[in-house]
Design an enzyme around this catalytic site. Sequence first.
Site, short mmCIF file in Angstrom:
data_model
loop_
_atom_site.label_atom_id
_atom_site.label_comp_id
_atom_site.label_asym_id
_atom_site.label_seq_id
_atom_site.Cartn_x
_atom_site.Cartn_y
_atom_site.Cartn_z
N GLU A 234 0.99 -0.94 -0.14
CA GLU A 234 -0.06 0.08 0.05
C GLU A 234 1.00 1.15 -0.12
O GLU A 234 1.43 1.42 0.89
CB GLU A 234 -0.96 0.03 1.21
CG GLU A 234 -1.99 -1.27 1.39
CD GLU A 234 -3.00 -0.96 0.15
OE1 GLU A 234 -3.03 -0.10 -0.43
OE2 GLU A 234 -3.68 -2.00 -0.07
N CYS A 268 -2.53 8.57 2.99
CA CYS A 268 -2.34 8.40 1.62
C CYS A 268 -3.46 8.65 0.78
O CYS A 268 -3.12 9.03 -0.37
CB CYS A 268 -2.02 6.89 1.80
SG CYS A 268 -3.43 5.91 2.50
P1 NDP Z 1 8.62 4.83 4.41
O1 NDP Z 1 8.56 4.10 3.06
O2 NDP Z 1 9.62 5.97 4.58
O3 NDP Z 1 8.41 3.90 5.58
C1 NDP Z 1 7.54 2.77 5.64
C2 NDP Z 1 8.04 1.74 6.55
O4 NDP Z 1 9.09 1.15 6.00
C3 NDP Z 1 8.54 2.39 8.08
O5 NDP Z 1 8.33 1.54 8.97
C4 NDP Z 1 10.13 2.43 7.66
O6 NDP Z 1 11.04 2.25 8.86
C5 NDP Z 1 10.24 1.17 6.93
N1 NDP Z 1 11.46 0.75 6.13
C6 NDP Z 1 12.43 1.78 5.44
N2 NDP Z 1 13.14 1.28 4.67
C7 NDP Z 1 12.94 -0.01 4.61
C8 NDP Z 1 13.24 -1.18 3.86
N3 NDP Z 1 14.43 -1.07 3.08
N4 NDP Z 1 12.87 -2.27 4.00
C9 NDP Z 1 12.00 -2.52 4.85
N5 NDP Z 1 11.23 -1.62 5.65
C10 NDP Z 1 11.87 -0.35 5.35
O7 NDP Z 1 7.20 5.63 4.42
P2 NDP Z 1 6.66 6.59 5.54
O8 NDP Z 1 6.87 6.25 6.98
O9 NDP Z 1 7.25 7.98 5.15
O10 NDP Z 1 5.01 6.92 5.35
C11 NDP Z 1 4.67 7.71 4.37
C12 NDP Z 1 4.35 6.96 3.13
O11 NDP Z 1 3.29 6.01 3.38
C13 NDP Z 1 3.46 8.05 2.15
O12 NDP Z 1 4.00 7.85 0.83
C14 NDP Z 1 2.14 7.46 2.11
O13 NDP Z 1 1.23 7.75 0.75
C15 NDP Z 1 2.28 6.23 2.52
N6 NDP Z 1 1.04 5.49 3.03
C16 NDP Z 1 0.37 4.52 2.11
C17 NDP Z 1 -1.06 4.22 2.53
C18 NDP Z 1 -1.83 3.28 1.72
O14 NDP Z 1 -2.63 2.59 2.06
N7 NDP Z 1 -1.57 3.23 0.44
C19 NDP Z 1 -1.39 4.37 3.89
C20 NDP Z 1 -0.52 5.46 4.52
C21 NDP Z 1 0.72 5.74 4.23
P3 NDP Z 1 11.62 3.56 9.32
O15 NDP Z 1 10.19 4.70 9.63
O16 NDP Z 1 12.00 3.10 10.89
O17 NDP Z 1 12.58 4.28 8.35
#
Ligand code: NDP
Length: 497
Positions: A234, A268
Amino acid sequence: MAETIAVENPATGETIREVPVTSPEDVAGLVERARAAQPAWEALGYAGRGRILKRAQQWLVEHAEEVADTIVAETGKAREDAMLVEVAYGANALGFWPRKAPKWLADERVRTTNPFVLGRSMVVRYRPLGVVGVIGPWNYPLVNSVGDAIPALAAGNAVVVKPSEVTPLTSLLFQRGLHEAGLPEGIFQVAVGTGETGAVLIDHVDMVMFTGSTRTGRKVMERAAQTLTPVSLELGGKDPMIVLADADLERAANAAVYYSMQNGGQTCISIERVYVEAPVYDEFVAKVADKTKALRQGPPEGAGSIDVGAMTFPPQMDIVEQHVQQARDAGARVLVGGHRREGAGRFFEPTIIADADHSMTAMTEETFGPTLPIMRVKDADEAIRQANDSPYGLGAAVFTRDVAKGQRVARRVEAGAVCINDAAVNYLALELPMGGWKASGLGVRHGPAGLKKYTRQQAIMTYRLPLKREVHFFPYNAKVTGLITKGLKLFYGRGKA
Ligand code: NDP
């Protein structure tokens, strides 16, 4: 690597708590524990698991204030955003998934029309995958980290959640709640850590449910490819709203303001851009600007204190600021807001950008902040063309008094969900699939497919004995060939070209 993470309140800048980190080296142990505990959880059956999840629902309702306090503290969002969108979602989900699971995951009897296998009985059954890794973002710590764990648990899996390092407290609190509700040890665990902890989790689990940015989503899929681990993604969005000339402008303006500013625009499925038919453009823009001017912003201090909260994630402030500045430079009019607020905490003013177009990043890239760029369009065709001119395809909204026309427009928009005379609320109807097209995702959450993805299918085909006459193809000879040829003609030879 740090042994603890300091969790900050983005609305005040104060540190709330230090929490121990699960290092990448510790992840394998967590998953092993989950794997050992899962068979007993599966063996409890739908009714046994449902009783525990129902108790967790009661726990959540009884602890709603504490959960909301935690969400507000680690995200800086308005209390109503925490209560309405997060706590209420969680409470609904804890009842919904255990109620649906026995029906949506029941054995399915299948009939075949293929004459060559007639007489067999066929059943499709759904087994839990084992251990599901849920990796979540910081914008909705309950909905997007814990929320996705609930259907996985109802289906009989153990879950390891890796919340964003910015917002781990809600998942940890929920872990306590599930434990108090009687969830066996090892079935729901939280791996607090950075992206690296998330990356290592992918190596060990049987399926990954990821919510986050499109950039990280690609990395997740790449990593999961190494172990052929299924993923559900997502990802980001740039949801358009289309306002047709015959729309109820009051409703359209209210929705545009609410669904772009709610949760500080860090949703999102926020409305991130609006296309308005020329005859009503000026009136719509004026309404939206007036309504936005009335919004209250600041540190949330209890119920009803503010409308728009803080920016949760520090780097997000720079992105929002850049988008607004670039739009200004390219000729848009910033009618309301447009700046970060001075003083303690991280706030960006609710911002309305008029006369926007696709030369501006505010219209083409995910902003994820309290901004609303608006563009004038000639007609519905142009609105649809502009709405589809995006790498994303998460959600969309169409406003018109002519519902049939709205539905026709909706069918031409490239998005996983389209609301007519509404926006984003499809997310709350857990019966509806929610998932992104194009760069917005892969797979869906919610709906039957959003539950089945946490299972693997097994087809069981039975040929009942005793037989009247044993039929066997070996040895191949002219009689067998003749039978096949005759069968082909009989069963398929009468089709019309
Ligand atoms: P990120 O992609 O930066 O991070 C999401 C999660 O992935 C965090 O827990 C992060 O850890 C972790 N992560 C980072 N790098 C890796 C990796 N290489 N492998 C596995 N996990 C990893 O997203 P954001 O937290 O900035 O969230 C915002 C984004 O989420 C926006 O683009 C938004 O649109 C999207 N979103 C989509 C939704 C949907 O339903 N489509 C709903 C809500 C949000 P850490 O934070 O500790 O770095």
